[in-house]
Design a protein around this motif. Structure first.
Motif, PDB file in Angstrom:
ATOM      1  N   PHE A  42       0.834  -1.200   0.000  1.00 37.42           N
ATOM      2  CA  PHE A  42       0.000   0.000   0.000  1.00 37.42           C
ATOM      3  C   PHE A  42       0.874   1.257   0.000  1.00 37.42           C
ATOM      4  CE2 PHE A  42      -2.098   3.335   2.552  1.00 37.42           C
ATOM      5  CZ  PHE A  42      -3.164   3.613   1.705  1.00 37.42           C
ATOM      6  N   GLN A  43       1.937   1.263   0.803  1.00 37.37           N
ATOM      7  CA  GLN A  43       2.821   2.424   0.859  1.00 37.37           C
ATOM      8  C   GLN A  43       3.563   2.608  -0.469  1.00 37.37           C
ATOM      9  OE1 GLN A  43       2.585   4.410   3.339  1.00 37.37           O
ATOM     10  NE2 GLN A  43       1.369   3.046   4.621  1.00 37.37           N
ATOM     11  N   PHE A  44       3.968   1.507  -1.095  1.00 40.22           N
ATOM     12  CA  PHE A  44       4.650   1.602  -2.385  1.00 40.22           C
ATOM     13  C   PHE A  44       3.704   2.125  -3.461  1.00 40.22           C
ATOM     14  CE2 PHE A  44       6.549  -0.695  -6.209  1.00 40.22           C
ATOM     15  CZ  PHE A  44       7.539   0.250  -6.383  1.00 40.22           C
ATOM     16  N   GLN A  45       2.450   1.724  -3.407  1.00 43.43           N
ATOM     17  CA  GLN A  45       1.468   2.245  -4.356  1.00 43.43           C
ATOM     18  C   GLN A  45       1.253   3.739  -4.153  1.00 43.43           C
ATOM     19  OE1 GLN A  45      -1.721  -0.503  -3.427  1.00 43.43           O
ATOM     20  NE2 GLN A  45      -1.360  -1.703  -5.283  1.00 43.43           N
ATOM     21  N   ARG A  46       1.253   4.186  -2.902  1.00 38.87           N
ATOM     22  CA  ARG A  46       1.168   5.629  -2.624  1.00 38.87           C
ATOM     23  C   ARG A  46       2.353   6.363  -3.244  1.00 38.87           C
ATOM     24  NH1 ARG A  46       1.410   7.024   3.261  1.00 38.87           N
ATOM     25  NH2 ARG A  46       1.252   9.120   2.390  1.00 38.87           N
ATOM     26  N   ARG A  50       1.961   9.218  -6.330  1.00 41.86           N
ATOM     27  CA  ARG A  50       2.411  10.606  -6.260  1.00 41.86           C
ATOM     28  C   ARG A  50       3.335  10.960  -7.426  1.00 41.86           C
ATOM     29  NH1 ARG A  50       3.572  12.160   0.113  1.00 41.86           N
ATOM     30  NH2 ARG A  50       1.489  11.649   0.898  1.00 41.86           N
ATOM     31  N   ARG A  51       3.980   9.959  -7.970  1.00 39.86           N
ATOM     32  CA  ARG A  51       4.890  10.203  -9.093  1.00 39.86           C
ATOM     33  C   ARG A  51       4.231   9.928 -10.436  1.00 39.86           C
ATOM     34  NH1 ARG A  51      10.857   8.475  -7.354  1.00 39.86           N
ATOM     35  NH2 ARG A  51      11.014   8.468  -9.616  1.00 39.86           N
ATOM     36  N   GLY A  52       2.960   9.580 -10.414  1.00 39.47           N
ATOM     37  CA  GLY A  52       2.256   9.286 -11.652  1.00 39.47           C
ATOM     38  C   GLY A  52       2.735   8.016 -12.324  1.00 39.47           C
ATOM     39  N   GLN A  53       3.172   7.018 -11.533  1.00 39.93           N
ATOM     40  CA  GLN A  53       3.732   5.792 -12.101  1.00 39.93           C
ATOM     41  C   GLN A  53       3.053   4.527 -11.583  1.00 39.93           C
ATOM     42  OE1 GLN A  53       7.814   6.682 -10.790  1.00 39.93           O
ATOM     43  NE2 GLN A  53       8.417   6.858 -12.936  1.00 39.93           N
ATOM     44  N   ARG A  54       1.892   4.682 -10.991  1.00 43.46           N
ATOM     45  CA  ARG A  54       1.234   3.501 -10.447  1.00 43.46           C
ATOM     46  C   ARG A  54       0.819   2.521 -11.546  1.00 43.46           C
ATOM     47  NH1 ARG A  54      -3.625   3.477  -5.920  1.00 43.46           N
ATOM     48  NH2 ARG A  54      -3.841   1.208  -5.770  1.00 43.46           N
ATOM     49  N   HIS A  55       0.603   3.023 -12.754  1.00 40.90           N
ATOM     50  CA  HIS A  55       0.204   2.142 -13.848  1.00 40.90           C
ATOM     51  C   HIS A  55       1.277   1.112 -14.175  1.00 40.90           C
ATOM     52  CE1 HIS A  55       2.699   5.166 -15.790  1.00 40.90           C
ATOM     53  NE2 HIS A  55       2.775   4.402 -16.868  1.00 40.90           N
ATOM     54  N   LEU A  56       2.540   1.388 -13.820  1.00 37.83           N
ATOM     55  CA  LEU A  56       3.602   0.423 -14.077  1.00 37.83           C
ATOM     56  C   LEU A  56       3.394  -0.847 -13.260  1.00 37.83           C
ATOM     57  CD1 LEU A  56       6.702   2.817 -14.033  1.00 37.83           C
ATOM     58  CD2 LEU A  56       5.350   2.061 -16.004  1.00 37.83           C
ATOM     59  N   GLU A 177      14.252   3.637  -4.677  1.00 35.50           N
ATOM     60  CA  GLU A 177      13.937   5.027  -4.350  1.00 35.50           C
ATOM     61  C   GLU A 177      12.842   5.096  -3.277  1.00 35.50           C
ATOM     62  OE1 GLU A 177      12.914   6.880  -8.013  1.00 35.50           O
ATOM     63  OE2 GLU A 177      14.911   6.609  -8.906  1.00 35.50           O
ATOM     64  N   PHE A 178      11.925   4.157  -3.324  1.00 41.47           N
ATOM     65  CA  PHE A 178      10.880   4.096  -2.303  1.00 41.47           C
ATOM     66  C   PHE A 178      11.470   3.825  -0.919  1.00 41.47           C
ATOM     67  CE2 PHE A 178       8.303   0.884   0.035  1.00 41.47           C
ATOM     68  CZ  PHE A 178       7.323   1.728   0.530  1.00 41.47           C
ATOM     69  N   LEU A 179      12.507   2.982  -0.845  1.00 40.14           N
ATOM     70  CA  LEU A 179      13.103   2.636   0.442  1.00 40.14           C
ATOM     71  C   LEU A 179      13.728   3.844   1.142  1.00 40.14           C
ATOM     72  CD1 LEU A 179      14.776  -0.814  -0.354  1.00 40.14           C
ATOM     73  CD2 LEU A 179      12.603  -0.368   0.809  1.00 40.14           C
ATOM     74  N   SER A 180      14.085   4.862   0.391  1.00 41.61           N
ATOM     75  CA  SER A 180      14.669   6.065   0.994  1.00 41.61           C
ATOM     76  C   SER A 180      13.700   7.251   0.943  1.00 41.61           C
ATOM     77  CB  SER A 180      15.967   6.431   0.268  1.00 41.61           C
ATOM     78  OG  SER A 180      15.740   6.651  -1.112  1.00 41.61           O
ATOM     79  N   SER A 181      12.432   6.981   0.713  1.00 42.83           N
ATOM     80  CA  SER A 181      11.443   8.048   0.554  1.00 42.83           C
ATOM     81  C   SER A 181      10.791   8.409   1.891  1.00 42.83           C
ATOM     82  CB  SER A 181      10.353   7.612  -0.425  1.00 42.83           C
ATOM     83  OG  SER A 181       9.549   6.581   0.149  1.00 42.83           O
ATOM     84  N   PRO A 182      10.227   9.613   1.982  1.00 41.41           N
ATOM     85  CA  PRO A 182       9.481   9.997   3.192  1.00 41.41           C
ATOM     86  C   PRO A 182       8.255   9.130   3.436  1.00 41.41           C
ATOM     87  CG  PRO A 182      10.058  11.940   1.887  1.00 41.41           C
ATOM     88  CD  PRO A 182      10.384  10.744   1.048  1.00 41.41           C
ATOM     89  N   ILE A 183       7.704   8.522   2.408  1.00 45.07           N
ATOM     90  CA  ILE A 183       6.517   7.681   2.591  1.00 45.07           C
ATOM     91  C   ILE A 183       6.860   6.446   3.407  1.00 45.07           C
ATOM     92  CG2 ILE A 183       4.890   6.194   1.350  1.00 45.07           C
ATOM     93  CD1 ILE A 183       4.702   8.250  -0.796  1.00 45.07           C
ATOM     94  N   LEU A 184       7.975   5.778   3.084  1.00 49.63           N
ATOM     95  CA  LEU A 184       8.390   4.635   3.906  1.00 49.63           C
ATOM     96  C   LEU A 184       8.840   5.106   5.285  1.00 49.63           C
ATOM     97  CD1 LEU A 184       8.898   1.619   4.153  1.00 49.63           C
ATOM     98  CD2 LEU A 184      11.222   2.005   3.304  1.00 49.63           C
TER      99      LEU A 184
END
Length: 425
Positions: A42-46, A50-56, A177-184
């Protein structure tokens, strides 16, 4: 002990585990791994949204679903047709009326419909957003879908190349990039703030951001060798498990670990007794000539080290300033991200309001100009001016009598009347 050695953390998981949860495979690992993978998915999808890449990510899920459904349908269709052929089958003129043939044709149409839908959604020229893949892959997919043969059946691996390209992008770049993001960081901060008492040593050791903080803490106590041993064992297992690994190299790495941590002359002794050292030596011996050392030869030692860290160091670490500083760093990272996001949203709103004001101003100006022009044109040119109108518009200032004298019709304020002509006053 099994939970400690599961090789996973509830604060962070590998991309393969998180992806498996979304594709229906479920997260691996004990201790509520599935729930953790669902939360991290769920956090990775968020993050992607936000980056407009969920379709990937969604494309990979859809491609997997297509492959599974297509495979089962092809198998069912082929099974029916094979049974029809083995039974001698009806004549060619009645094949279309046979139930097996009708089922196979229906399944083929379903596969074709699913493939076309998937292509239109992600790969067609009008698809929006598009996938970042080479045109050659798209051409390959089109060729696999199209055929002059009416009985052509689209294969389950039609989208494999596109799926692999997108999956690699997700695993090798975006997830890192997600692993070092504010969302994680926000997810980890919530866990450490509200569930700190549930934390175990495996959560720390297998979390890339937290393990370095714990390493500093252990180093301050002169006990960093225990963590270093776990790192070295992990590298040994990873390198030995790779297909390119040579047996001789793996054996040499295993002996180096033994000399460093278990032998009588160990550089970083872990404190195991002679009986356990003999147990490790036996584990290092190949089960058969030429087989090489087993990958799990240090498994027992790893379990004991994790149990020791859990009992001897984890309680004090959870109440240490070192962990408090780490939590404070996460808090700062999350707060900064929120402030930046709020500022960007405010700037966007101001820009939208400014654009709306300018549009309204230009629209009002255009309307006023058009109305003024229309009014002016209408008042001047609405009707032609006649000679009678012109005569009526002339202003009379006086008159001339029959003797040729001018009599003014203008009277001064004091009431005096001026005469014209030669009357002289």
């Amino acid at each position: 002990a099994r939970n400690l050695c599961r090789g996973t953390s509830r604060l962070e998981r590998g991309f393969a585990d998180v992806y498996a949860e979304g594709s229906g495979g479920g997260g691996s690992g004990g201790g509520g791994g599935g729930g953790t993978c669902r939360e991290l998915l769920f956090q990775f999808q968020r993050f992607l949204q936000r980056r407009g890449q969920r379709h990937l990510l969604q494309f990979c899920f859809d491609a997997d679903s297509f492959k599974a459904a297509c495979g089962s349908r092809c198998s069912a269709a082929n099974t029916g047709l094979t049974a029809l052929a083995e039974s001698g089958g009806p004549s060619e003129t009645s094949v279309a009326d046979n139930p097996s043939s009708r089922v196979a044709e229906r399944l083929r149409k379903l596969i074709e419909s699913d493939a076309v839908s998937l292509y239109k959604a992600y790969l067609a020229p009008e698809a929006n957003p598009k996938l970042p893949i080479d045109d050659a892959i798209k051409v390959q997919i089109v060729e696999a879908m199209c055929s002059d043969n009416e009985s052509h059946c689209i294969q389950p691996n039609t989208f494999d190349a596109a799926r692999q390209a997108v999956y690699s992008l997700l695993a090798d770049q975006l997830y890192n990039e997600f692993l070092s993001s504010p969302i994680l960081a926000e997810y980890q901060l919530d866990f450490l703030s509200n569930r700190l008492g549930e934390l175990n040593i495996s959560d720390i050791v297998y979390c890339s951001s937290l393990v370095f903080n714990f390493m500093e803490y252990m180093d301050s106590l002169g006990a960093s060798r225990f963590l270093q041993f776990l790192f070295d064992v992990r590298n040994f297992e990873s390198n030995s498990a790779s297909p390119e690994a040579a047996t001789a190299a793996s054996d040499e790495d295993a002996l180096c670990l033994y000399d460093r941590y278990f032998s009588l002359q160990a550089t970083y002794p872990l404190g195991f007794d002679d009986q356990f050292r003999v147990e490790v030596e036996i584990a290092l011996c190949p089960s058969e000539p030429g087989a090489g050392v087993r990958l799990d030869c240090f498994e027992r030692a790893k379990q004991l080290v994790l149990q020791y860290l859990q009992a001897a160091y984890l309680p004090s670490y959870l109440s240490s300033n070192m962990l408090s500083n780490h939590i404070a760093s996460l808090t700062y990272l999350v707060d900064t991200a929120y402030l930046r996001s709020a500022k960007e949203q405010q700037q966007q709103q101001q820009q939208v309001q400014s654009n709306n004001y300018q549009q309204q101003f230009h629209r009002h100006s255009s309307t006023s100009t058009a109305a003024t022009t229309s009014s002016t044109v209408g008042s001047v040119h609405s009707e032609p001016v006649t000679n009678a109108d012109y005569q009526r518009s002339i202003v009379n200032f006086g008159r001339v009598d029959h003797l040729g004298r001018f009599h003014s019709d203008l009277h001064p304020i004091d009431g005096r009347k001026y005469g014209g002509g030669g009357g002289g006053g």
